[in-house]
Design an enzyme around this catalytic site. Structure first.
Site, short mmCIF file in Angstrom:
data_model
loop_
_atom_site.label_atom_id
_atom_site.label_comp_id
_atom_site.label_asym_id
_atom_site.label_seq_id
_atom_site.Cartn_x
_atom_site.Cartn_y
_atom_site.Cartn_z
N LYS A 1 0.03 12.68 -6.14
CA LYS A 1 -1.33 12.26 -5.81
C LYS A 1 -1.71 12.66 -4.38
CE LYS A 1 -2.28 9.10 -3.54
NZ LYS A 1 -2.35 7.63 -3.58
N ASP B 1 0.68 10.34 2.36
CA ASP B 1 0.40 9.60 1.13
C ASP B 1 0.25 10.60 -0.02
OD1 ASP B 1 -0.24 7.58 -0.61
OD2 ASP B 1 -2.31 7.36 0.10
N SER C 1 0.82 -1.22 0.00
CA SER C 1 0.00 0.00 0.00
C SER C 1 0.85 1.27 0.00
CB SER C 1 -0.88 -0.03 1.27
OG SER C 1 -1.21 1.27 1.67
N GLY C 2 0.47 2.20 -0.86
CA GLY C 2 1.17 3.49 -0.88
C GLY C 2 0.96 4.24 0.41
N LEU C 3 -0.28 4.18 0.92
CA LEU C 3 -0.60 4.88 2.17
C LEU C 3 0.25 4.34 3.31
CD1 LEU C 3 -2.44 6.65 4.02
CD2 LEU C 3 -3.95 4.67 4.20
N HIS D 1 -12.80 1.93 -7.40
CA HIS D 1 -12.68 2.39 -6.02
C HIS D 1 -13.92 3.21 -5.62
CE1 HIS D 1 -10.63 2.59 -2.38
NE2 HIS D 1 -9.71 3.51 -2.63
N ASN E 1 -4.27 11.04 -1.22
CA ASN E 1 -5.05 9.86 -0.87
C ASN E 1 -6.53 10.07 -1.21
OD1 ASN E 1 -6.79 8.26 1.28
ND2 ASN E 1 -4.86 7.17 0.99
N SER E 2 -7.14 9.02 -1.73
CA SER E 2 -8.51 9.13 -2.25
C SER E 2 -9.53 9.52 -1.19
CB SER E 2 -8.93 7.79 -2.86
OG SER E 2 -8.04 7.45 -3.87
N ASP F 1 0.55 4.30 -7.20
CA ASP F 1 -0.05 5.64 -7.24
C ASP F 1 -0.40 6.00 -8.69
OD1 ASP F 1 0.08 5.78 -4.53
OD2 ASP F 1 1.91 6.97 -4.45
N GLU G 1 -3.35 4.62 -10.75
CA GLU G 1 -4.66 5.26 -10.65
C GLU G 1 -4.72 6.48 -11.57
OE1 GLU G 1 -3.82 5.59 -6.44
OE2 GLU G 1 -4.21 7.74 -6.49
C1 SPV Z 1 -3.46 2.51 -0.46
O1 SPV Z 1 -3.53 1.56 0.30
O2 SPV Z 1 -2.51 3.29 -0.46
C2 SPV Z 1 -4.53 2.74 -1.40
C3 SPV Z 1 -5.84 2.26 -1.09
O3 SPV Z 1 -4.31 3.38 -2.40
S1 SPV Z 1 -6.73 3.56 -0.48
O4 SPV Z 1 -6.05 4.10 0.65
O5 SPV Z 1 -8.01 2.97 -0.15
O6 SPV Z 1 -6.87 4.56 -1.52
MG MG Z 2 -2.57 4.34 -2.39
#
Ligand code: SPV
Ligand code: MG
Length: 548
Positions: free
Chosen positions: A131, A69, A57-59, A200, A133-134, A98, A125
């Site tokens: 980026k 993130d 996971s990027g986060l 997502h 975080n979503s 990302d 994405e």
């Molecule tokens: C991550 O885990 O970094 C993601 C998933 O991209 S989310 O945080 O749900 O966007």
């Molecule tokens: Mg991410």
């Protein structure tokens, strides 16, 4: 898409590579799960739990580095973390790439580097670099569809393994662009070569995800991240025909909770007693990181001496005035480290781990972390052989016996360890040439002098060792270092027993013991030329200062 055809070809590949393994998870008709990890250790824990794949996971990688993130960690820093993760698990990894860290060109390089590191696939994405975080804010800007398709094509054209998986992530629902736009984008990305679509959503229910899935009609595998709609039963996704669920961040979140609680408790109680038992044991850490494998490898690759032991004879006090007023000679400081510390270091450098030190005078001062101690409390009226006798239980298997007040270069011990023979003595040929001032006590009479001829590898044997050998007949001085093979150690123990039976053990010194051994068994002389010293006088202490 006809899943059954692709499944058949996947079965044939029999999970040969991490790429194939990830492809199998994404394409198999069963619902698959990827579990979040952000480090080598968490990757191991995911594997231990039984998962078949990892979500890097990027986060959570960012957060574990103390970063946001928001692409604050560079892509090569993420790559470094991925390398630890890939090395520490056999599982395939789908990495959160990302936005691909830029345009098509950045994606190309990213994919090549991921393939080099055996990372099974990447998810990119349709947003802009850097980026966000979503789950932060509303209506984040999306990438132009054509531009993003270029990123997908460039990624697919750059993979160096046919099974590498590129997942295209559609953010249209999260950014509030609606179902139609989400489907339009997903189809464009599929047509551009994406192996799967990650759709997502940040809604608390799975409504729009299930809606999307119905409209999508399984045109290629769908991946979801139910972080926000966590209450939806997993079976709902199974029945909807979702390919893969990503549990996106729960290992990091669990560890934050555990670390907070542990830190708080230890801080508040100033004690570990309330914590021990509730945390993983240190042994558990050793187990997770595979210490057992290292032990097995040491047996395979380290020379046998890894099992050798050493007995250091350090019972004598020494007469170095103030220097030995409250400590024995072996503890005299030579530029910040005691003689014994230096000697122990040399033994350890040769792979010897079990080191027993026979102490006597000022025994309480003989303390070092890496040694075991044996006491000769009769050190005043006994000699070296008696001290060695005190360590008799340690003379078992290959054993090095060494005086506690000598220093020698590492290569001398390496030579003694490698020399052929069941009893090998390091004998200084140079010392015999130079010592005009006085007879060294441990003079060696050997059957051959040092020849200096490089090609001369005839063995040399001890005839006797004593103080009274005429210099002409003494080709060297024992430096106080001997190695006994497994058999040699048996002979040594027998000789100690024999001395004891004859009532000689208390007074015997090492020259007598070695001379008696030489009368019964071959005792090999391994000549050296200087590069050692023993410390008997203040002058020797001065020499030792220059030696180190
Ligand atoms: C991550 O885990 O970094 C993601 C998933 O991209 S989310 O945080 O749900 O966007
Ligand atoms: Mg991410």
């Amino acid at each position: 898409m006809d899943k059954s055809v692709s499944e058949l070809s996947l079965v044939k590949q029999a999970k040969k590579t991490k790429f194939a393994a990830l492809r199998h998870e994404i394409y198999s008709s069963d619902l698959s799960f990827l579990m979040e990890a952000h480090s080598g250790l968490s990757a191991m824990i995911v594997e231990e739990a039984g998962f078949k794949g990892i979500w890097a996971s990027g986060l959570t990688i960012s957060a574990s580095l103390g970063l946001r993130d928001s692409n604050e960690a560079s892509w090569t820093q993420v790559l470094d973390v991925l390398e630890y993760m890939a090395d520490s698990t056999s599982l395939p990894i789908l990495v959160d790439g990302d936005t691909g860290y830029g345009n098509f060109n950045n994606v190309r390089r990213l994919v090549r580097k991921l393939c080099e590191r055996q990372i099974g696939g990447v998810c990119i994405e349709d947003k802009l670099f850097p980026k966000t975080n979503s789950f932060i804010g509303e209506r984040q800007p999306l990438a132009d569809v054509d531009e993003f398709c270029g990123r997908i094509k460039a990624g697919k054209d750059s993979q160096t393994d046919d099974d590498f998986v590129l997942v295209a992530r559609v953010e249209a629902l999260i950014s509030g662009h609606g179902m139609e736009e989400a489907l339009r984008r997903a189809e464009a990305y599929r047509a551009a070569g994406a192996d799967a679509i990650l759709i997502h959503s940040k809604r608390a229910d799975a409504g729009e995800i299930l809606d999307f899935t119905r409209h999508w009609q399984n045109r290629c595998p769908l991946v979801i991240v139910p972080t926000m709609y966590f209450n939806t039963p997993t079976d709902t996704f199974r029945q909807a025909g979702i390919s893969t669920i990503i549990w996106a961040n729960h290992n990091l979140r669990a560890s934050i909770t555990a670390m907070r609680e542990t830190s708080r408790r230890i801080h508040d109680t100033q004690s570990l007693s309330g914590t021990e038992g509730g945390v993983a044991t240190v042994k558990d850490i050793f187990h997770l990181v595979g210490n057992a494998e290292l032990t097995a490898a040491e047996k395979r690759y380290l020379p046998d001496r890894a099992t050798a032991r050493a007995v250091v004879l350090a019972a004598g006090g020494g007469a170095l005035g103030d220097l030995t007023r409250d400590k024995p000679k072996c503890m005299v400081d030579i530029r910040g480290r005691s003689l014994l510390q230096r000697l122990v270091g040399t033994l350890q450098n040769a792979g010897i781990r079990e080191i027993s030190v026979v102490r006597g005078e000022h025994k309480e001062a003989v303390v070092l972390p890496d040694i075991q101690t044996i006491d000769n409390d009769r050190y005043r009226e006994t000699g070296e052989a008696f001290s060695l006798g005190c360590a008799r239980s340690r003379i078992d298997g290959e054993t090095v016996v060494v005086y506690g007040d000598v220093l020698f270069r590492d290569y001398i011990l390496d030579g003694v360890m490698a020399a052929k023979g069941d009893i090998v003595l390091a004998v200084d040929a140079k010392s015999a040439m130079l010592k005009a001032e006085g007879q060294p006590r441990d003079q060696v009479e050997a059957d051959r002098p040092f020849s200096g001829n490089y090609l001369d590898d005839q063995p040399v044997h001890l005839v006797r060792m004593a103080e009274d050998i005429a210099p002409a007949a003494a080709p060297g001085e024992w430096i106080g270092l001997a190695r006994f093979s497994r058999l040699g150690a048996v002979w040594l123990a027998e000789e100690i027993d024999a001395l004891e039976a004859e009532g000689l053990l208390e007074t015997a010194d090492m020259p007598l013991l070695l001379t008696r051994l030489a009368a019964r068994h071959p005792v090999v002389v391994h000549y050296v030329l200087g590069h050692w010293l023993d410390v008997d006088t203040l002058q020797d202490v001065g020499d030792a200062l220059n030696f180190t």
